[in-house]
Design a protein around this motif. Structure first.
Motif, PDB file in Angstrom:
ATOM      1  N   UNK A  56       0.847  -1.196   0.000  1.00  0.00           N
ATOM      2  CA  UNK A  56       0.000   0.000   0.000  1.00  0.00           C
ATOM      3  C   UNK A  56       0.880   1.241   0.000  1.00  0.00           C
ATOM      4  N   UNK A  57       0.679   2.124  -0.976  1.00  0.00           N
ATOM      5  CA  UNK A  57       1.453   3.360  -1.033  1.00  0.00           C
ATOM      6  C   UNK A  57       0.848   4.405  -0.105  1.00  0.00           C
ATOM      7  N   UNK A  58       1.726   5.091   0.656  1.00  0.00           N
ATOM      8  CA  UNK A  58       1.244   6.111   1.592  1.00  0.00           C
ATOM      9  C   UNK A  58       1.877   7.477   1.344  1.00  0.00           C
ATOM     10  N   UNK A  59       2.844   7.555   0.444  1.00  0.00           N
ATOM     11  CA  UNK A  59       3.464   8.847   0.166  1.00  0.00           C
ATOM     12  C   UNK A  59       4.552   8.721  -0.877  1.00  0.00           C
ATOM     13  N   UNK A  60       5.069   9.862  -1.307  1.00  0.00           N
ATOM     14  CA  UNK A  60       6.152   9.891  -2.300  1.00  0.00           C
ATOM     15  C   UNK A  60       7.286  10.756  -1.779  1.00  0.00           C
ATOM     16  N   UNK A  61       8.526  10.324  -2.038  1.00  0.00           N
ATOM     17  CA  UNK A  61       9.708  11.095  -1.665  1.00  0.00           C
ATOM     18  C   UNK A  61      10.067  11.977  -2.857  1.00  0.00           C
ATOM     19  N   UNK A  62       9.677  13.228  -2.819  1.00  0.00           N
ATOM     20  CA  UNK A  62       9.752  14.106  -3.980  1.00  0.00           C
ATOM     21  C   UNK A  62      11.183  14.486  -4.345  1.00  0.00           C
ATOM     22  N   UNK A  66       6.790  -0.627   7.285  1.00  0.00           N
ATOM     23  CA  UNK A  66       7.046   0.528   6.424  1.00  0.00           C
ATOM     24  C   UNK A  66       8.187   0.207   5.468  1.00  0.00           C
ATOM     25  N   UNK A  67       7.993   0.538   4.189  1.00  0.00           N
ATOM     26  CA  UNK A  67       8.989   0.203   3.165  1.00  0.00           C
ATOM     27  C   UNK A  67       9.157   1.361   2.202  1.00  0.00           C
ATOM     28  N   UNK A  96       6.920   5.781  -0.398  1.00  0.00           N
ATOM     29  CA  UNK A  96       6.854   5.153   0.913  1.00  0.00           C
ATOM     30  C   UNK A  96       5.587   4.309   0.946  1.00  0.00           C
ATOM     31  N   UNK A  97       5.703   3.101   1.433  1.00  0.00           N
ATOM     32  CA  UNK A  97       4.548   2.209   1.480  1.00  0.00           C
ATOM     33  C   UNK A  97       4.529   1.391   2.754  1.00  0.00           C
ATOM     34  N   UNK A  98       3.533   0.535   2.849  1.00  0.00           N
ATOM     35  CA  UNK A  98       3.414  -0.410   3.963  1.00  0.00           C
ATOM     36  C   UNK A  98       3.031  -1.766   3.416  1.00  0.00           C
ATOM     37  N   UNK A  99       3.599  -2.797   4.009  1.00  0.00           N
ATOM     38  CA  UNK A  99       3.201  -4.170   3.727  1.00  0.00           C
ATOM     39  C   UNK A  99       2.854  -4.810   5.058  1.00  0.00           C
TER      40      UNK A  99
END
Length: 262
Positions: free
Chosen positions: A20-26, A41-42, A34-37
């Protein structure tokens, strides 16, 4: 859902669990999310988001990141967080367990030229935005020495200060290893403070472990991720480092320090 620390991560379920994606490192050069499995956090870097480069083949950076983790495991120094390839919301890519840096620690820093603290090593001097002379420095620690040895063998072309993550427990993780394992000399790093210094017995033993494993399991794994020429170049870098037994000097026409250094 609460997040799980790196040490608690069940590595078996990370390969198949829903990402699941939760954000982007711009600020990253390539598409980095940034995601979660299942609560872990990954970082996720899809191959489709890799920016073409003039000197590295297209679509290979994710595999190089996984190869860097395999090399780290062979050294036995835990330089690179757990990293693997898998499918995700934006296609096949690299996934790495997130490591939370300690904001109170800066293993690499810029200081006034006359203010290098004890226990730190000088790399080079330059001018800041106000034309004041400043020094790029890094801590003189066993953890960073091991990272520097790892970078020599991996031929890391992009060891910026921001690619070193200090943890609250004192460990230092290295991240962003897409620009590694080139057949040509590409070493660009902020960790030049030990230039010409001899390797200590633990560092020599680490390179010896890698060299032996390149003839076995590590060589087989890298053969699935890199070209035969890149694997052979890694063997040659190990042999050269063991023969010299000291931190090498910069060579070639490319700048020795990545820019910007952070």
């Amino acid at each position: 859902m609460s997040e799980v620390s790196t040490g608690e991560a069940d590595v078996g379920r990370l390969a198949d669990g829903e990402l699941e994606l939760v954000g982007r490192i711009r600020q990253a050069s390539n598409a980095t999310f940034v995601g979660r499995i299942e609560g872990v956090r990954v970082v996720y870097k899809p191959v489709a988001g890799e920016r073409p480069l003039w000197d590295f083949p297209d679509g290979t950076l994710a595999r190089r990141e996984v190869a860097a983790h395999a090399l780290s495991e062979s050294f036995g120094w835990d330089v690179v967080p757990r990293t693997w390839l898998r499918d995700g919301p934006l296609g096949h890519g690299m996934v790495q367990v997130w490591c939370e840096p300690d904001p109170a620690q800066d293993p690499v820093d810029l200081v006034p030229a006359d203010a290098v603290p004890e226990g730190w090593l000088h790399v080079f001097d330059g001018l800041d935005a106000d034309d004041r002379i400043v020094s790029l420095i890094h801590e003189d620690s066993a953890a960073l020495r091991r990272m520097a040895v790892f970078d020599i063998v991996a031929n890391n072309a992009d060891r910026k200060g921001g690619h070193i993550l200090p943890t609250a427990a004192g460990h230092r993780y290295g991240v962003d290893h897409g620009l590694t394992f080139h057949t040509e000399h590409k070493l660009r790093t902020v960790l030049w403070g030990w230039l010409g210094k001899g390797l200590d017995p633990d560092e020599v033993a680490g390179v010896e472990r890698v060299r032996a494993s390149l003839a076995g399991d590590l060589g087989a794994l890298l053969g699935e991720l890199l070209t035969p020429e890149e694997v052979e170049a890694t063997v040659q870098r190990c042999d050269a480092l063991l023969a010299q037994a000291h931190f090498p000097a910069p060579s070639g026409e490319m700048p020795a320090v990545p820019w910007p250094p952070f």
